[in-house]
Design a protein around this motif. Structure first.
Motif, PDB file in Angstrom:
ATOM      1  N   GLU A   1       1.339  -1.404  -0.161  1.00 45.91           N
ATOM      2  CA  GLU A   1      -0.216   0.015  -0.177  1.00 45.91           C
ATOM      3  C   GLU A   1       0.892   1.136  -0.051  1.00 45.91           C
ATOM      4  OE1 GLU A   1      -3.426  -0.057  -0.704  1.00 45.91           O
ATOM      5  OE2 GLU A   1      -2.871  -2.228  -0.150  1.00 45.91           O
ATOM      6  N   LYS A   2       1.916   1.293   1.019  1.00 46.39           N
ATOM      7  CA  LYS A   2       2.872   2.192   1.406  1.00 46.39           C
ATOM      8  C   LYS A   2       3.696   2.356  -0.689  1.00 46.39           C
ATOM      9  CE  LYS A   2       6.688   3.977   3.003  1.00 46.39           C
ATOM     10  NZ  LYS A   2       8.106   3.290   4.034  1.00 46.39           N
ATOM     11  N   THR A   3       3.401   1.157  -1.437  1.00 44.26           N
ATOM     12  CA  THR A   3       4.273   2.168  -2.685  1.00 44.26           C
ATOM     13  C   THR A   3       3.542   1.967  -3.380  1.00 44.26           C
ATOM     14  OG1 THR A   3       6.274  -0.016  -1.802  1.00 44.26           O
ATOM     15  CG2 THR A   3       6.039   1.014  -4.367  1.00 44.26           C
ATOM     16  N   VAL A   4       2.573   1.390  -3.010  1.00 45.48           N
ATOM     17  CA  VAL A   4       1.303   2.337  -4.170  1.00 45.48           C
ATOM     18  C   VAL A   4       1.096   3.815  -3.777  1.00 45.48           C
ATOM     19  CG1 VAL A   4      -1.054   2.016  -4.528  1.00 45.48           C
ATOM     20  CG2 VAL A   4      -0.094   0.063  -5.093  1.00 45.48           C
ATOM     21  N   GLY A   5       0.869   3.514  -2.549  1.00 45.49           N
ATOM     22  CA  GLY A   5       0.959   5.666  -2.219  1.00 45.49           C
ATOM     23  C   GLY A   5       1.682   6.357  -2.959  1.00 45.49           C
ATOM     24  N   ARG A   6       2.517   5.929  -2.851  1.00 47.50           N
ATOM     25  CA  ARG A   6       3.661   6.880  -4.305  1.00 47.50           C
ATOM     26  C   ARG A   6       3.920   6.366  -5.387  1.00 47.50           C
ATOM     27  NH1 ARG A   6       9.424   4.892  -2.531  1.00 47.50           N
ATOM     28  NH2 ARG A   6      10.658   7.031  -3.698  1.00 47.50           N
ATOM     29  N   ILE A   7       3.296   5.699  -5.526  1.00 51.82           N
ATOM     30  CA  ILE A   7       2.989   5.593  -7.779  1.00 51.82           C
ATOM     31  C   ILE A   7       1.805   6.646  -7.534  1.00 51.82           C
ATOM     32  CG2 ILE A   7       2.051   4.541  -9.251  1.00 51.82           C
ATOM     33  CD1 ILE A   7       4.348   1.820  -8.335  1.00 51.82           C
ATOM     34  N   GLU A   8       0.657   6.664  -7.048  1.00 53.21           N
ATOM     35  CA  GLU A   8      -0.849   7.347  -6.948  1.00 53.21           C
ATOM     36  C   GLU A   8      -0.273   8.917  -6.576  1.00 53.21           C
ATOM     37  OE1 GLU A   8      -2.436   5.478  -4.623  1.00 53.21           O
ATOM     38  OE2 GLU A   8      -3.926   3.712  -6.045  1.00 53.21           O
ATOM     39  N   SER A   9       0.742   9.369  -5.764  1.00 52.83           N
ATOM     40  CA  SER A   9       0.914  10.675  -5.798  1.00 52.83           C
ATOM     41  C   SER A   9       1.811  11.488  -6.320  1.00 52.83           C
ATOM     42  CB  SER A   9       1.894  10.737  -4.074  1.00 52.83           C
ATOM     43  OG  SER A   9       2.421  10.240  -3.625  1.00 52.83           O
ATOM     44  N   ALA A  10       3.247  10.971  -7.203  1.00 52.87           N
ATOM     45  CA  ALA A  10       4.289  10.549  -7.934  1.00 52.87           C
ATOM     46  C   ALA A  10       3.512  11.535  -9.122  1.00 52.87           C
ATOM     47  CB  ALA A  10       4.748  10.168  -8.776  1.00 52.87           C
ATOM     48  N   LYS A  11       3.969  12.677  -9.449  1.00 53.91           N
ATOM     49  CA  LYS A  11       3.740  13.646 -11.036  1.00 53.91           C
ATOM     50  C   LYS A  11       3.964  12.766 -12.463  1.00 53.91           C
ATOM     51  CE  LYS A  11       5.726  17.659 -13.102  1.00 53.91           C
ATOM     52  NZ  LYS A  11       6.376  18.607 -13.074  1.00 53.91           N
ATOM     53  N   PHE A  12       4.534  11.287 -12.036  1.00 51.63           N
ATOM     54  CA  PHE A  12       4.301  11.192 -13.434  1.00 51.63           C
ATOM     55  C   PHE A  12       3.867   9.669 -12.962  1.00 51.63           C
ATOM     56  CE2 PHE A  12       7.762  13.827 -14.955  1.00 51.63           C
ATOM     57  CZ  PHE A  12       6.677  14.235 -15.984  1.00 51.63           C
ATOM     58  N   GLY A  13       2.146   9.163 -12.067  1.00 50.60           N
ATOM     59  CA  GLY A  13       2.126   8.080 -12.258  1.00 50.60           C
ATOM     60  C   GLY A  13       1.467   7.412 -12.494  1.00 50.60           C
ATOM     61  N   MET A  14       1.190   7.722 -13.595  1.00 47.31           N
ATOM     62  CA  MET A  14      -0.006   7.245 -14.769  1.00 47.31           C
ATOM     63  C   MET A  14       1.512   5.928 -15.663  1.00 47.31           C
ATOM     64  SD  MET A  14       1.706  10.276 -15.865  1.00 47.31           S
ATOM     65  CE  MET A  14       1.988  11.337 -17.450  1.00 47.31           C
ATOM     66  N   ILE A  15       2.730   6.279 -15.169  1.00 43.94           N
ATOM     67  CA  ILE A  15       3.379   5.589 -16.081  1.00 43.94           C
ATOM     68  C   ILE A  15       3.220   4.323 -14.978  1.00 43.94           C
ATOM     69  CG2 ILE A  15       5.805   4.526 -16.334  1.00 43.94           C
ATOM     70  CD1 ILE A  15       6.688   7.662 -16.785  1.00 43.94           C
ATOM     71  N   GLY A  16       2.972   4.257 -13.789  1.00 43.95           N
ATOM     72  CA  GLY A  16       2.975   2.802 -13.482  1.00 43.95           C
ATOM     73  C   GLY A  16       1.126   2.542 -13.798  1.00 43.95           C
ATOM     74  N   ASN A  17       0.845   3.138 -14.463  1.00 48.17           N
ATOM     75  CA  ASN A  17      -0.704   1.888 -14.668  1.00 48.17           C
ATOM     76  C   ASN A  17      -0.099   1.820 -15.550  1.00 48.17           C
ATOM     77  OD1 ASN A  17      -2.327   3.649 -11.797  1.00 48.17           O
ATOM     78  ND2 ASN A  17      -2.289   5.163 -12.786  1.00 48.17           N
ATOM     79  N   LEU A  18       0.180   1.574 -16.329  1.00 47.01           N
ATOM     80  CA  LEU A  18       0.332   0.765 -18.098  1.00 47.01           C
ATOM     81  C   LEU A  18       0.262  -0.633 -17.839  1.00 47.01           C
ATOM     82  CD1 LEU A  18       3.650   2.929 -19.510  1.00 47.01           C
ATOM     83  CD2 LEU A  18       1.307   3.185 -19.771  1.00 47.01           C
ATOM     84  N   MET A  19       0.919  -1.425 -16.288  1.00 46.12           N
ATOM     85  CA  MET A  19       0.344  -2.964 -16.529  1.00 46.12           C
ATOM     86  C   MET A  19      -0.920  -3.211 -16.095  1.00 46.12           C
ATOM     87  SD  MET A  19       4.562  -3.927 -15.284  1.00 46.12           S
ATOM     88  CE  MET A  19       3.269  -5.426 -14.970  1.00 46.12           C
ATOM     89  N   GLY A  20      -1.655  -2.065 -15.776  1.00 47.17           N
ATOM     90  CA  GLY A  20      -2.940  -2.031 -15.530  1.00 47.17           C
ATOM     91  C   GLY A  20      -2.473  -1.539 -13.470  1.00 47.17           C
ATOM     92  N   PRO A  21      -3.887  -1.755 -12.917  1.00 46.52           N
ATOM     93  CA  PRO A  21      -3.983  -1.231 -11.095  1.00 46.52           C
ATOM     94  C   PRO A  21      -2.284  -1.232 -10.722  1.00 46.52           C
ATOM     95  CG  PRO A  21      -4.966  -3.318 -11.626  1.00 46.52           C
ATOM     96  CD  PRO A  21      -4.763  -3.192 -13.183  1.00 46.52           C
ATOM     97  N   PRO A  22      -1.939  -0.194 -10.129  1.00 41.07           N
ATOM     98  CA  PRO A  22      -0.266  -0.663  -9.533  1.00 41.07           C
ATOM     99  C   PRO A  22      -0.410  -1.112  -9.295  1.00 41.07           C
ATOM    100  CG  PRO A  22      -1.684   1.821  -9.056  1.00 41.07           C
ATOM    101  CD  PRO A  22      -2.650   0.713  -9.803  1.00 41.07           C
ATOM    102  N   GLU A  23      -0.895  -1.848  -8.616  1.00 40.85           N
ATOM    103  CA  GLU A  23      -1.495  -3.037  -7.989  1.00 40.85           C
ATOM    104  C   GLU A  23       0.329  -4.553  -8.450  1.00 40.85           C
ATOM    105  OE1 GLU A  23      -3.887  -1.025  -5.222  1.00 40.85           O
ATOM    106  OE2 GLU A  23      -3.827  -1.964  -7.521  1.00 40.85           O
ATOM    107  N   VAL A  24      -0.651  -4.514  -9.332  1.00 45.54           N
ATOM    108  CA  VAL A  24      -0.108  -5.009 -10.365  1.00 45.54           C
ATOM    109  C   VAL A  24       1.338  -5.192 -10.611  1.00 45.54           C
ATOM    110  CG1 VAL A  24      -0.102  -5.972 -12.456  1.00 45.54           C
ATOM    111  CG2 VAL A  24      -2.511  -6.165 -11.416  1.00 45.54           C
ATOM    112  N   ALA A  25       1.300  -3.512 -11.082  1.00 45.39           N
ATOM    113  CA  ALA A  25       2.921  -3.751 -11.417  1.00 45.39           C
ATOM    114  C   ALA A  25       3.511  -3.558  -9.940  1.00 45.39           C
ATOM    115  CB  ALA A  25       2.351  -2.019 -11.717  1.00 45.39           C
ATOM    116  N   VAL A  26       3.054  -2.865  -8.748  1.00 47.01           N
ATOM    117  CA  VAL A  26       4.256  -3.149  -7.678  1.00 47.01           C
ATOM    118  C   VAL A  26       4.795  -4.796  -7.292  1.00 47.01           C
ATOM    119  CG1 VAL A  26       4.329  -2.462  -5.425  1.00 47.01           C
ATOM    120  CG2 VAL A  26       3.210  -0.985  -6.853  1.00 47.01           C
ATOM    121  N   ILE A  27       3.860  -5.060  -7.498  1.00 46.89           N
ATOM    122  CA  ILE A  27       3.870  -7.234  -6.869  1.00 46.89           C
ATOM    123  C   ILE A  27       4.629  -7.839  -7.970  1.00 46.89           C
ATOM    124  CG2 ILE A  27       2.898  -9.283  -6.744  1.00 46.89           C
ATOM    125  CD1 ILE A  27       0.283  -7.824  -5.715  1.00 46.89           C
ATOM    126  N   THR A  28       4.573  -7.328  -9.093  1.00 44.92           N
ATOM    127  CA  THR A  28       5.250  -7.520 -10.410  1.00 44.92           C
ATOM    128  C   THR A  28       6.702  -6.956 -10.430  1.00 44.92           C
ATOM    129  OG1 THR A  28       2.910  -7.920 -11.939  1.00 44.92           O
ATOM    130  CG2 THR A  28       5.720  -8.023 -12.608  1.00 44.92           C
TER     131      THR A  28
END
Length: 134
Positions: A37-64
């Motif tokens: 959750e902490k790592t997902v939060g960093r993605i969601e609050s980042a200026k270019f957080g949309m890059i983290g969504n390229l693989m789908g939900p940020p949780e998927v990117a973080v776990i992968t």
């Protein structure tokens, strides 16, 4: 174009670089997997957080990315398939750097830390140290 030439490098320095470089990925992978959750939060609050969504939900990117960093980090640590491990870590490090570090002018240190880590990984991705003799 760079001219290919032989340089002498201490085998011990290569082993130490490989092992030390691997540790940041092993530690980061544990953080990714245990503090999702902490790592997902960093993605969601980042200026270019949309890059983290390229693989789908940020949780998927973080776990992968956590799984890849753990496996490739351990492979790099023990010297197993170091070229492949370095390439896998580069593939993970670039989107992490673009997502989290770019656009955060106040934190140029972490950006250039990642640039330095990328340089270390390129040493192993572009060279074949397995055939060197001690």
């Amino acid at each position: 174009m760079l001219k290919s030439s032989k340089i002498e490098v201490s085998q011990l320095s290569i082993v130490l670089l490989r092992m030390m470089l691997s540790l940041i990925f092993i530690v980061a992978s544990i953080s990714h997997l245990l503090q999702l959750e902490k790592t997902v939060g960093r993605i969601e609050s980042a200026k270019f957080g949309m890059i983290g969504n390229l693989m789908g939900p940020p949780e998927v990117a973080v776990i992968t990315s956590g799984i890849i960093m753990l496996i490739a980090g351990l492979a790099l640590l023990i010297g197993f398939k170091t070229k492949l491990a370095a390439i896998a870590l580069i593939i993970v490090l670039i989107p992490i750097t673009l997502t989290i570090q770019i656009g955060q002018v106040s934190s140029l240190g972490p950006l250039f830390k990642n640039v330095a880590i990328l340089g270390g990984l390129l040493i192993f991705a572009l060279n074949n140290f397995s055939k060197q003799k001690s």
